[in-house]
Write an enzyme that holds these catalytic residues in place. Structure first.
Site, mmCIF file in Angstrom:
data_model
loop_
_atom_site.group_PDB
_atom_site.id
_atom_site.type_symbol
_atom_site.label_atom_id
_atom_site.label_comp_id
_atom_site.label_asym_id
_atom_site.label_seq_id
_atom_site.Cartn_x
_atom_site.Cartn_y
_atom_site.Cartn_z
ATOM 1 N N SER A 1 -18.587 15.046 15.453
ATOM 2 C CA SER A 1 -18.097 15.526 16.754
ATOM 3 C C SER A 1 -18.170 17.051 16.863
ATOM 4 C CB SER A 1 -16.671 15.028 16.989
ATOM 5 O OG SER A 1 -15.823 15.458 15.938
ATOM 6 N N ASP B 1 -22.723 14.838 4.224
ATOM 7 C CA ASP B 1 -22.713 13.361 4.232
ATOM 8 C C ASP B 1 -23.932 12.754 4.934
ATOM 9 O OD1 ASP B 1 -20.209 13.574 3.053
ATOM 10 O OD2 ASP B 1 -19.133 13.294 4.935
ATOM 11 N N HIS C 1 -24.572 33.894 4.220
ATOM 12 C CA HIS C 1 -24.191 34.928 5.197
ATOM 13 C C HIS C 1 -23.767 36.163 4.405
ATOM 14 C CE1 HIS C 1 -22.382 37.010 8.545
ATOM 15 N NE2 HIS C 1 -22.756 36.049 9.363
ATOM 16 N N ALA D 1 -23.512 19.063 18.431
ATOM 17 C CA ALA D 1 -24.649 18.140 18.525
ATOM 18 C C ALA D 1 -24.191 16.760 18.985
ATOM 19 C CB ALA D 1 -25.356 18.043 17.167
ATOM 20 N N ARG E 1 -30.701 38.095 7.904
ATOM 21 C CA ARG E 1 -29.649 37.699 6.979
ATOM 22 C C ARG E 1 -30.112 37.519 5.540
ATOM 23 N NH1 ARG E 1 -26.334 33.285 10.164
ATOM 24 N NH2 ARG E 1 -25.735 34.993 11.517
ATOM 25 N N GLU F 1 -27.383 40.585 16.854
ATOM 26 C CA GLU F 1 -27.147 40.221 15.449
ATOM 27 C C GLU F 1 -28.418 40.507 14.655
ATOM 28 O OE1 GLU F 1 -24.935 36.499 14.720
ATOM 29 O OE2 GLU F 1 -24.729 36.385 16.878
ATOM 30 N N ALA G 1 -17.791 28.877 14.944
ATOM 31 C CA ALA G 1 -18.900 29.786 15.277
ATOM 32 C C ALA G 1 -18.344 31.028 15.976
ATOM 33 C CB ALA G 1 -19.918 29.074 16.157
ATOM 34 N N GLY H 1 -20.375 34.521 16.418
ATOM 35 C CA GLY H 1 -21.312 35.407 17.115
ATOM 36 C C GLY H 1 -21.711 34.920 18.485
ATOM 37 N N ARG I 1 -32.965 30.972 9.055
ATOM 38 C CA ARG I 1 -32.594 30.853 10.478
ATOM 39 C C ARG I 1 -32.248 32.208 11.078
ATOM 40 N NH1 ARG I 1 -27.341 30.131 13.125
ATOM 41 N NH2 ARG I 1 -26.470 30.382 11.043
ATOM 42 N N HIS J 1 -23.597 29.627 4.032
ATOM 43 C CA HIS J 1 -23.253 29.607 5.446
ATOM 44 C C HIS J 1 -23.957 28.479 6.206
ATOM 45 C CE1 HIS J 1 -22.035 31.243 9.290
ATOM 46 N NE2 HIS J 1 -23.295 31.367 9.692
HETATM 47 P P1 FAD Z 1 -20.729 20.399 13.009
HETATM 48 O O1 FAD Z 1 -20.253 21.247 14.100
HETATM 49 O O2 FAD Z 1 -20.448 20.838 11.630
HETATM 50 O O3 FAD Z 1 -20.106 18.943 13.209
HETATM 51 C C1 FAD Z 1 -20.265 17.962 12.209
HETATM 52 C C2 FAD Z 1 -19.311 16.826 12.516
HETATM 53 O O4 FAD Z 1 -19.592 15.708 11.700
HETATM 54 C C3 FAD Z 1 -17.854 17.167 12.254
HETATM 55 O O5 FAD Z 1 -17.099 16.650 13.333
HETATM 56 C C4 FAD Z 1 -17.537 16.412 10.966
HETATM 57 O O6 FAD Z 1 -16.183 16.082 10.813
HETATM 58 C C5 FAD Z 1 -18.391 15.181 11.165
HETATM 59 N N1 FAD Z 1 -18.750 14.459 9.938
HETATM 60 C C6 FAD Z 1 -19.375 14.947 8.843
HETATM 61 N N2 FAD Z 1 -19.554 13.971 7.943
HETATM 62 C C7 FAD Z 1 -19.041 12.830 8.480
HETATM 63 C C8 FAD Z 1 -18.916 11.489 8.027
HETATM 64 N N3 FAD Z 1 -19.334 11.103 6.818
HETATM 65 N N4 FAD Z 1 -18.327 10.588 8.839
HETATM 66 C C9 FAD Z 1 -17.853 10.942 10.063
HETATM 67 N N5 FAD Z 1 -17.938 12.218 10.531
HETATM 68 C C10 FAD Z 1 -18.535 13.133 9.748
HETATM 69 N N6 FAD Z 1 -24.335 29.198 14.727
HETATM 70 C C11 FAD Z 1 -24.725 29.867 15.837
HETATM 71 O O7 FAD Z 1 -25.741 29.516 16.453
HETATM 72 N N7 FAD Z 1 -23.999 30.933 16.287
HETATM 73 C C12 FAD Z 1 -22.881 31.377 15.653
HETATM 74 O O8 FAD Z 1 -22.240 32.321 16.094
HETATM 75 C C13 FAD Z 1 -22.461 30.708 14.479
HETATM 76 N N8 FAD Z 1 -21.376 31.127 13.791
HETATM 77 C C14 FAD Z 1 -20.939 30.382 12.735
HETATM 78 C C15 FAD Z 1 -19.764 30.765 12.086
HETATM 79 C C16 FAD Z 1 -19.248 29.977 11.076
HETATM 80 C C17 FAD Z 1 -17.979 30.382 10.387
HETATM 81 C C18 FAD Z 1 -19.939 28.808 10.672
HETATM 82 C C19 FAD Z 1 -19.399 27.940 9.582
HETATM 83 C C20 FAD Z 1 -21.129 28.456 11.279
HETATM 84 C C21 FAD Z 1 -21.631 29.229 12.310
HETATM 85 N N9 FAD Z 1 -22.814 28.885 12.962
HETATM 86 C C22 FAD Z 1 -23.213 29.588 14.069
HETATM 87 C C23 FAD Z 1 -23.535 27.667 12.615
HETATM 88 C C24 FAD Z 1 -23.168 26.580 13.625
HETATM 89 O O9 FAD Z 1 -21.795 26.682 13.950
HETATM 90 C C25 FAD Z 1 -23.427 25.195 13.097
HETATM 91 O O10 FAD Z 1 -24.687 25.107 12.506
HETATM 92 C C26 FAD Z 1 -23.354 24.188 14.236
HETATM 93 O O11 FAD Z 1 -22.135 24.315 14.906
HETATM 94 C C27 FAD Z 1 -23.499 22.787 13.679
HETATM 95 O O12 FAD Z 1 -23.175 21.867 14.677
HETATM 96 P P2 FAD Z 1 -23.292 20.325 14.341
HETATM 97 O O13 FAD Z 1 -22.816 19.603 15.543
HETATM 98 O O14 FAD Z 1 -24.622 20.031 13.799
HETATM 99 O O15 FAD Z 1 -22.272 20.113 13.114
HETATM 100 C C1 SIN Z 2 -22.055 35.214 12.841
HETATM 101 O O1 SIN Z 2 -21.320 35.347 13.811
HETATM 102 O O2 SIN Z 2 -22.323 36.117 12.054
HETATM 103 C C2 SIN Z 2 -22.667 33.883 12.582
HETATM 104 C C3 SIN Z 2 -23.795 33.681 13.493
HETATM 105 C C4 SIN Z 2 -24.661 32.557 13.024
HETATM 106 O O3 SIN Z 2 -24.448 31.958 11.989
HETATM 107 O O4 SIN Z 2 -25.637 32.258 13.738
#
Ligand code: FAD
Ligand code: SIN
Length: 507
Positions: free
Chosen positions: A11, A211, A232, A14, A279, A116, A47, A49, A375, A340
């Site tokens: 959740s 996972d 990072h 994506a 990065r 960035e 997230a 930035g 990335r 990161h």
């Molecule tokens: P996630 O948002 O990680 O969601 C994964 C979901 O899957 C979660 O709900 C989790 O609980 C669930 N899940 C996992 N395994 C299981 C399982 N076995 N069963 C059921 N549920 C499960 N990217 C940017 O583009 N800009 C930014 O500024 C940026 N800043 C960031 C700052 C931080 C601190 C971090 C950690 C990342 C940042 N990123 C940024 C990267 C970006 O946030 C992530 O790559 C992106 O949000 C991933 O989205 P997602 O939906 O793929 O996964």
């Molecule tokens: C950050 O805010 O530095 C993270 C941005 C990113 O991971 O894309």
């Protein structure tokens, strides 16, 4: 056994974005989201930035964003994917805004665009330093308005149901009741995010245990480019393991400098872009500096930045630093690189299809070809928004094929078994994280990787045995998954013979 038309695992941005779109398109179909923690817990939520999008076509252009992404990916991006994703950015941003997400604006009413590392222009759309939280809030509020979406929080998906290379659903543990459900789905989407807790020192929350990738690997899906781990450069220095607080790269985009303990602005020695090099280069430079000096950390200097302006843009970072005794107006912030992001993952085509029929992957767990060897900052949220739309568009035009659940599929065997001691799991996880930090970190070498491979193979046998002999629990299966991810990273690092982007190996 539960039947749903669309099973979404995860959740974050994506999974939720896809859920809203497909639920709206097919109001009479069932959409189920299973997620292993609270519904908003995800990498997305943290997230900072923002989202890299060309919104100001006067100073910026798609061509410049494409060029920056390709340079950052160090020759390994799929150019046609890069072009597709970047050109779709403005439409996906408009949609997010229509769904209620708020982004910072200038006094003239235009979007306030941050910068960035690796970006040649200011193009990062953001909500202060809490962009992810705002996006997650806005999309979740859309999810809650759709009657045909069910969100099952604290539900842990631990294996896919596969028959003849077709995905029929997944086995899911209800972590509160300990019941195991067999979900039969017409289409399944893996949107399970990153792998940070394989390294222990990470910016990712504890849910990031790889996972989805491990589950897909066990189902024999194609997995690629796992060697490209993004570290990072500026996680707040903390000697303990666990999740490290991120100091956004946007802070350097706002004018902060990296310095050694003695005040030297070392990034100018490594790259003409200085503190705003991509990065991989900044993290590798910090790693070298720390090896030379034997210091524990380097420092981020914000003392020359107007405090009021800083607080306005980065209120969470300011408050967090203050809470640990750092006054950014006077003190340099101690920082170190931390795991990161994962650039590789489950291979998907331009419609998000994996190599298994009816199985899709989106977001950080997928490998689309956008990132190549490294990335570009803030391209990840963009990728998830674009690909969730691509999967939706594909499925909106696809007929259902899985309507008959085969007799051969049985429920998970629920015979009484003991529960594995959590102390054993915690200790094994700590050993695994140490091994990955030491043998598969920012800079790797052939012999350490071979040693890690042997150790991981041994642990894999041990833990696989435990999954057979003990009750299904999330902590045990997360450890199992982490070991699989470790094996993939190490094996693909051994196989890569040239250094690219975030991958550096000496023999
Ligand atoms: P996630 O948002 O990680 O969601 C994964 C979901 O899957 C979660 O709900 C989790 O609980 C669930 N899940 C996992 N395994 C299981 C399982 N076995 N069963 C059921 N549920 C499960 N990217 C940017 O583009 N800009 C930014 O500024 C940026 N800043 C960031 C700052 C931080 C601190 C971090 C950690 C990342 C940042 N990123 C940024 C990267 C970006 O946030 C992530 O790559 C992106 O949000 C991933 O989205 P997602 O939906 O793929 O996964
Ligand atoms: C950050 O805010 O530095 C993270 C941005 C990113 O991971 O894309």
């Amino acid at each position: 056994m539960i039947h749903t038309n669309y099973l979404i695992i995860g959740s974050g941005v994506a999974g939720l974005t896809f859920a809203v779109k497909i639920a709206e398109q097919f109001p009479d179909k069932k959409v189920t989201i299973v997620t292993k923690a609270n519904e908003d817990e995800s990498n997305t939520k943290y997230a900072q930035g923002g989202i890299a999008i060309v919104s100001d076509k006067d100073g910026d252009s798609y061509q410049k964003h494409i060029a920056d992404t390709l340079i950052c990916g160090d020759g390994l991006c799929d150019k046609s994917v890069v072009e597709m994703v970047i050109a779709e950015g403005p439409k996906r941003l408009k949609e997010l805004i229509e769904w209620g997400a708020k982004f910072d604006k200038n006094t003239n009413g235009n979007l306030n665009l941050g910068k960035e590392g690796g970006h040649s222009e200011n193009r990062v759309v953001h909500h202060k330093d809490q962009t992810g939280q705002e996006i997650e809030r806005a999309i979740l509020s859309q999810v809650h308005q759709k009657k045909n979406i069910t969100v099952l929080d604290h539900h842990f998906a631990f294996d896919l149901i596969i028959e003849k290379n077709r995905c029929l659903g997944a086995y899911v543990l209800d972590q509160k009741t300990k019941d195991i459900y067999t979900f039969h789905s017409d289409f399944t989407l893996l949107a399970t995010g990153g792998i940070g807790h394989l390294y222990g020192h990470t910016t990712n929350p504890v849910i990031a245990t790889g996972d989805g990738i491990a589950i897909a690997f066990r189902a024999k899906a194609e997995i690629k480019e796992m060697e490209f781990i993004q570290f990072h450069p500026t996680a707040l220095y903390d000697a303990s393991t666990g999740t490290s607080f991120l100091i956004s790269e946007a802070v350097r985009g706002f004018g902060a400098y990296l310095r050694t303990k003695n005040g030297h602005r070392f990034m100018l020695d490594y790259d003409e872009r200085g503190d705003l090099a991509s990065r991989d280069i900044v993290s590798q430079s910090i790693d070298l500096e720390l090896k030379k000096s034997s210091d524990e950390c380097v420092y981020l200097d914000c003392t020359h930045i107007d405090l009021e302006d800083f607080v306005k843009h980065f209120p969470m970072i300011y408050e967090h630093c203050k809470s640990v005794g750092i006054n950014i107006a006077k003190d340099w912030i101690p920082v170190v690189p931390a795991q990161h992001y994962l650039c590789g993952g489950i291979v998907v085509d331009k419609t998000g299809k994996t190599s298994i029929e009816n199985l899709f992957a989106c977001g950080e767990c997928s490998r689309t070809g956008l990132h190549g060897a490294n990335r570009l900052a803030s391209n990840s949220l963009l990728e998830a928004l674009v690909y969730s739309d691509k999967i939706y568009t594909y499925l909106a035009n696809t007929s259902f094929k899985n309507s008959q659940f085969r007799d051969t599929v049985s429920d998970w065997n629920m015979i009484e078994k003991p529960i594995l001691n959590p102390v054993y799991i915690d200790e094994m996880k700590a050993k695994l994280q140490l091994l990955m930090r030491q043998n598969a970190g920012i800079v790797r070498n052939g012999s350490d990787l071979i040693a890690a491979k042997n150790q991981l193979n041994h642990w894999q046998d041990e833990i696989e045995e435990k999954t057979k002999n003990y009750q299904v629990r999330a902590n045990l299966w997360e450890l199992y998954n982490l070991i699989v991810i470790g094996q993939l990273i190490v094996q693909q690092s051994i196989e890569r013979t040239e250094n690219r982007g975030g991958f550096v190996k000496f023999n």
